[in-house]
Design an enzyme around this catalytic site. Structure first.
Site, PDB file in Angstrom:
ATOM      1  N   CYS A 134       0.838  -1.209   0.000  1.00 44.64           N
ATOM      2  CA  CYS A 134       0.000   0.000   0.000  1.00 44.64           C
ATOM      3  C   CYS A 134       0.869   1.254   0.000  1.00 44.64           C
ATOM      4  O   CYS A 134       1.404   1.651   1.040  1.00 44.64           O
ATOM      5  CB  CYS A 134      -0.926  -0.031   1.226  1.00 44.64           C
ATOM      6  SG  CYS A 134      -2.047   1.374   1.312  1.00 44.64           S
ATOM      7  N   CYS A 137      -0.631   4.119   2.060  1.00 40.02           N
ATOM      8  CA  CYS A 137      -0.463   3.955   3.516  1.00 40.02           C
ATOM      9  C   CYS A 137       0.982   4.220   3.938  1.00 40.02           C
ATOM     10  O   CYS A 137       1.226   4.881   4.940  1.00 40.02           O
ATOM     11  CB  CYS A 137      -0.804   2.525   3.953  1.00 40.02           C
ATOM     12  SG  CYS A 137      -2.361   1.890   3.332  1.00 40.02           S
ATOM     13  N   ASP A 138       1.935   3.678   3.193  1.00 43.71           N
ATOM     14  CA  ASP A 138       3.309   3.605   3.709  1.00 43.71           C
ATOM     15  C   ASP A 138       4.335   4.439   2.944  1.00 43.71           C
ATOM     16  O   ASP A 138       5.491   4.526   3.374  1.00 43.71           O
ATOM     17  CB  ASP A 138       3.771   2.132   3.710  1.00 43.71           C
ATOM     18  CG  ASP A 138       2.887   1.283   4.606  1.00 43.71           C
ATOM     19  OD1 ASP A 138       2.419   1.818   5.625  1.00 43.71           O
ATOM     20  OD2 ASP A 138       2.656   0.101   4.288  1.00 43.71           O
TER      21      ASP A 138
END
Ligand code: FAD
Ligand code: NAP
Length: 312
Positions: A134, A137-138
């Site tokens: 992701c 997300c990261d």
């Protein structure tokens, strides 16, 4: 007869349960084959959820209060796997593992999707510690640092482009010379100076220590191995959409799907079958984030309430 059967208890299903019960529906059951919470419970941290920036809470901690809130408003949970859903006249029959079935006026399907793993050495060991599926997300963890992206499809190249605005350099490792991604996407990536295409190559091993990933060994088809000290590795080798509940006994989908097995919905989360809604990661164009899955769940539940009122 249930007013609404919710299939799946991740962020989409739990939020649908909250809105349906708070909106006055008396008889709503969420069928979740495991503990409620969904895939985010595998994560050690939550990114991108507005108002939530404590990094000492795991995904499990974060989702724990969601279910408590829903159950307070009367949502019921059955820890059962759903085998399939069928429209029978003006209502639905939900068949559970073991053969038992339940009737429902409406159904919201929220069974999510699962990112595929590529299978290289160290992938599981460093998953969540440098290996990610992701970028949204990261990606932020690798601001001005080099990262590796694995895959040659649309997702890999679109996410590589996204990462190129955060990371110092993005190395896209792809096992062939030709890319599966759409030509305009590939052209856009090729024009970005800090994206480097590493073709005819695979990840041989994700390398790290007790703190997490430190780099990757990339193996070219000619056998040479190159080590790169890239602390982030993003794997985009496809998704399995959890759509089997929408198949009939002949293996045909009961509602319209796109070529990649995602449920086609409109902005109201309506599928092509009246009374059947889909929400979260399994729908077309899903951003695959907790906040958007939750938003979808709320929309679907409000639509369910309107649909039931129209039927009466
Ligand atoms: P899911 O969360 O996948 O929930 C689906 C549920 O359906 C599951 O609980 C499953 O058990 C159940 N189910 C499936 N089939 C059946 C069946 N037949 N019968 C009964 N139950 C069934 N997003 C962010 O916004 N921020 C992050 O920091 C973030 N980090 C992530 C880290 C990791 C490691 C992962 C894997 C994902 C992360 N995501 C993050 C993405 C986020 O978790 C998903 O976008 C979100 O969970 C999707 O919610 P959903 O309800 O659509 O599906
Ligand atoms: P995908 O198209 O299946 O691509 C997966 C990529 O990963 C392929 O390049 C594949 O290589 C590679 N791969 C698979 N397994 C691997 C392994 N074990 N090791 C190394 N590489 C591996 O998946 P996707 O990119 O997630 O896209 C899924 C579908 O959604 C596609 O049809 C795509 O077009 C669509 N999509 C569309 C858009 C858009 O229209 N904007 C955006 C995202 C996704 P090979 O090419 O050699 O098989």
């Amino acid at each position: 007869m249930l007013d609404c059967a919710i299939i799946g208890g991740g962020p989409a299903g739990l939020t649908a349960g909250l809105y349906a019960t708070r909106g006055g529906l008396q008889n709503v059951t969420m069928f979740e084959m495991g503990m409620p919470g969904g895939q985010i419970t595998q994560s050690s941290e939550i990114e991108n959820y507005p108002g939530f920036f404590e990094h000492d809470k795991t995904g499990m901690d974060f989702m724990d209060t969601w279910q408590k809130q829903c159950f307070n408003f009367g949502l019921k949970h059955e820890m059962k796997k759903v085998e399939n859903i069928a429209k029978t006249g003006d209502h639905f029959t939900v068949t559970l593992e073991g053969g038992e079935s339940v009737e429902a006026m409406t159904v919201i399907v929220c069974t999510g999707s699962t990112p595929k793993r590529a299978g290289f050495k160290g992938e599981d060991e460093f998953f969540g510690k440098g290996v990610s599926t992701c970028a949204t997300c990261d990606g932020f963890f690798y601001k001005n640092k080099p990262v590796t992206v694995l895959g040659g499809g649309d997702t890999a190249l679109e996410e590589a482009y996204y990462l190129s605005n955060i990371a110092s350099d993005v190395y896209v490792v792809h096992r062939r010379e030709e890319f599966r991604a759409a030509p305009p996407t590939l052209d856009r990536v090729k024009r970005k100076e800090n994206i480097h295409l590493v073709t005819n190559s695979v990840i041989e091993e994700a390398v790290g220590d007790a703190m997490g990933l430190t780099g990757v060994d990339i193996k070219n088809n000619d056998g040479t191995i190159t080590h790169m000290d890239n602390p982030g590795l993003f794997v985009f080798v496809g998704h399995d959409v959890n759509n089997s509940v929408l198949k009939d006994e002949n293996g045909e989908f009961i509602c319209k799907m796109n070529d990649w097995g995602q449920v086609i919905v409109d902005l109201s989360m309506k599928t092509s079958v009246p009374g059947l809604f889909a929400a979260g990661d399994m729908r077309i164009e899903a951003p695959k984030q907790v906040v958007s899955a939750a938003g979808d769940g709320s929309i679907a539940a409000l639509q369910v309430i309107s649909y039931i009122q129209e039927q009466q």
